[in-house]
Scaffold this motif. Structure first.
Motif, mmCIF file in Angstrom:
data_model
loop_
_atom_site.group_PDB
_atom_site.id
_atom_site.type_symbol
_atom_site.label_atom_id
_atom_site.label_comp_id
_atom_site.label_asym_id
_atom_site.label_seq_id
_atom_site.Cartn_x
_atom_site.Cartn_y
_atom_site.Cartn_z
ATOM 1 N N THR A 1 0.841 -1.195 0.000
ATOM 2 C CA THR A 1 0.000 0.000 0.000
ATOM 3 C C THR A 1 0.875 1.244 0.000
ATOM 4 O OG1 THR A 1 -1.668 -1.172 1.313
ATOM 5 C CG2 THR A 1 -1.834 1.237 1.234
ATOM 6 N N PRO A 2 0.918 1.981 -1.125
ATOM 7 C CA PRO A 2 1.619 3.266 -1.113
ATOM 8 C C PRO A 2 0.822 4.263 -0.267
ATOM 9 C CG PRO A 2 0.924 2.656 -3.346
ATOM 10 C CD PRO A 2 0.361 1.655 -2.407
ATOM 11 N N CYS A 3 1.523 5.133 0.417
ATOM 12 C CA CYS A 3 0.834 6.060 1.316
ATOM 13 C C CYS A 3 1.136 7.516 0.970
ATOM 14 C CB CYS A 3 1.250 5.780 2.760
ATOM 15 S SG CYS A 3 0.284 6.733 3.953
ATOM 16 N N ARG A 4 0.124 8.189 0.496
ATOM 17 C CA ARG A 4 0.141 9.633 0.283
ATOM 18 C C ARG A 4 -1.310 10.044 0.120
ATOM 19 N NH1 ARG A 4 3.181 13.935 -0.985
ATOM 20 N NH2 ARG A 4 5.058 12.692 -1.087
ATOM 21 N N PHE A 5 -1.768 10.898 1.006
ATOM 22 C CA PHE A 5 -3.124 11.407 0.865
ATOM 23 C C PHE A 5 -3.166 12.850 1.321
ATOM 24 C CE2 PHE A 5 -2.853 9.257 4.947
ATOM 25 C CZ PHE A 5 -3.474 10.111 5.842
ATOM 26 N N ARG A 6 -4.187 13.536 0.927
ATOM 27 C CA ARG A 6 -4.304 14.972 1.163
ATOM 28 C C ARG A 6 -5.277 15.237 2.307
ATOM 29 N NH1 ARG A 6 -1.793 18.748 -0.614
ATOM 30 N NH2 ARG A 6 -1.666 19.820 -2.498
ATOM 31 N N VAL A 7 -4.856 16.123 3.199
ATOM 32 C CA VAL A 7 -5.715 16.642 4.260
ATOM 33 C C VAL A 7 -5.635 18.157 4.139
ATOM 34 C CG1 VAL A 7 -6.127 16.828 6.728
ATOM 35 C CG2 VAL A 7 -5.319 14.661 5.768
ATOM 36 N N GLY A 8 -6.731 18.759 3.707
ATOM 37 C CA GLY A 8 -6.717 20.196 3.449
ATOM 38 C C GLY A 8 -5.757 20.503 2.310
ATOM 39 N N ASP B 1 -0.101 17.260 2.020
ATOM 40 C CA ASP B 1 0.025 15.827 1.774
ATOM 41 C C ASP B 1 0.483 15.148 3.060
ATOM 42 O OD1 ASP B 1 -0.710 15.900 -0.861
ATOM 43 O OD2 ASP B 1 1.331 15.971 -1.634
ATOM 44 N N VAL B 2 -0.081 13.990 3.315
ATOM 45 C CA VAL B 2 0.297 13.187 4.474
ATOM 46 C C VAL B 2 0.937 11.904 3.956
ATOM 47 C CG1 VAL B 2 -0.535 11.976 6.522
ATOM 48 C CG2 VAL B 2 -1.594 14.149 5.846
ATOM 49 N N VAL B 3 2.106 11.559 4.506
ATOM 50 C CA VAL B 3 2.820 10.339 4.145
ATOM 51 C C VAL B 3 3.300 9.672 5.431
ATOM 52 C CG1 VAL B 3 3.581 11.193 1.894
ATOM 53 C CG2 VAL B 3 5.004 11.575 3.899
ATOM 54 N N THR B 4 3.641 8.400 5.335
ATOM 55 C CA THR B 4 4.188 7.738 6.514
ATOM 56 C C THR B 4 5.687 8.005 6.621
ATOM 57 O OG1 THR B 4 4.374 5.665 7.703
ATOM 58 C CG2 THR B 4 4.544 5.536 5.314
ATOM 59 N N HIS B 5 6.139 8.210 7.819
ATOM 60 C CA HIS B 5 7.573 8.389 8.063
ATOM 61 C C HIS B 5 8.065 7.316 9.043
ATOM 62 C CE1 HIS B 5 11.335 10.567 7.949
ATOM 63 N NE2 HIS B 5 11.392 10.516 9.260
#
Length: 136
Positions: A62-69, A72-76
């Motif tokens: 599962t690639p992780c990048r999504f938008r909140v407002g 971009d939110v990603v896992t670190h």
């Protein structure tokens, strides 16, 4: 697993994950998906290796990048959880820390192992929430 970076210098890890999946182990990975045009945190060698099947089984990725407002939110995170018989041990374990699956020489990163069912269960619950968020 949840991770930020994984490159060809650590392809042996990716090959082991494919092998384990072929032996009917569940392997589930969430990783930092770069924005278009950025250098890849998970390079093509690793993506191609993780896409292989073994005994008809494939790894869930599962690639992780999504938008909140407007952000971009990603896992670190850097987390690997094992539950089952591996390396002559059946104790559930969590490996976490600052190290990516990239170069390890000349690095001050650390990885620790935490053993036990309770902590593994807590991390697994967190992982499922992370994966759900990343899927949108």
């Amino acid at each position: 697993m949840a991770l930020t970076a994984f490159n060809k210098n650590r392809v042996a890890i990716a090959n082991e994950l494919v092998r384990l999946r072929g032996e009917n182990c569940w392997v589930d990975i969430v990783y930092y998906e770069n924005a278009p045009g950025d250098a890849k945190n998970v390079d093509d060698t690793i993506r191609q290796t993780l896409a292989k099947t073994a005994n008809g089984r494939s790894i869930q990725v599962t690639p992780c990048r999504f938008r909140v407002g407007t952000r971009d939110v990603v896992t670190h995170n850097k987390v690997m959880m094992i539950d089952g018989f591996y390396d002559d041990d059946i104790t559930p374990r969590v490996y976490t820390g600052s190290a990516n699956f990239t170069y390890m020489e000349n690095s001050d990163d650390a990885f620790v192992r935490i053993s036990g069912r309770d902590i593994h269960t807590q991390y697994l619950s967190w992982f499922y929430d992370l994966r759900s968020a990343c899927r949108g």
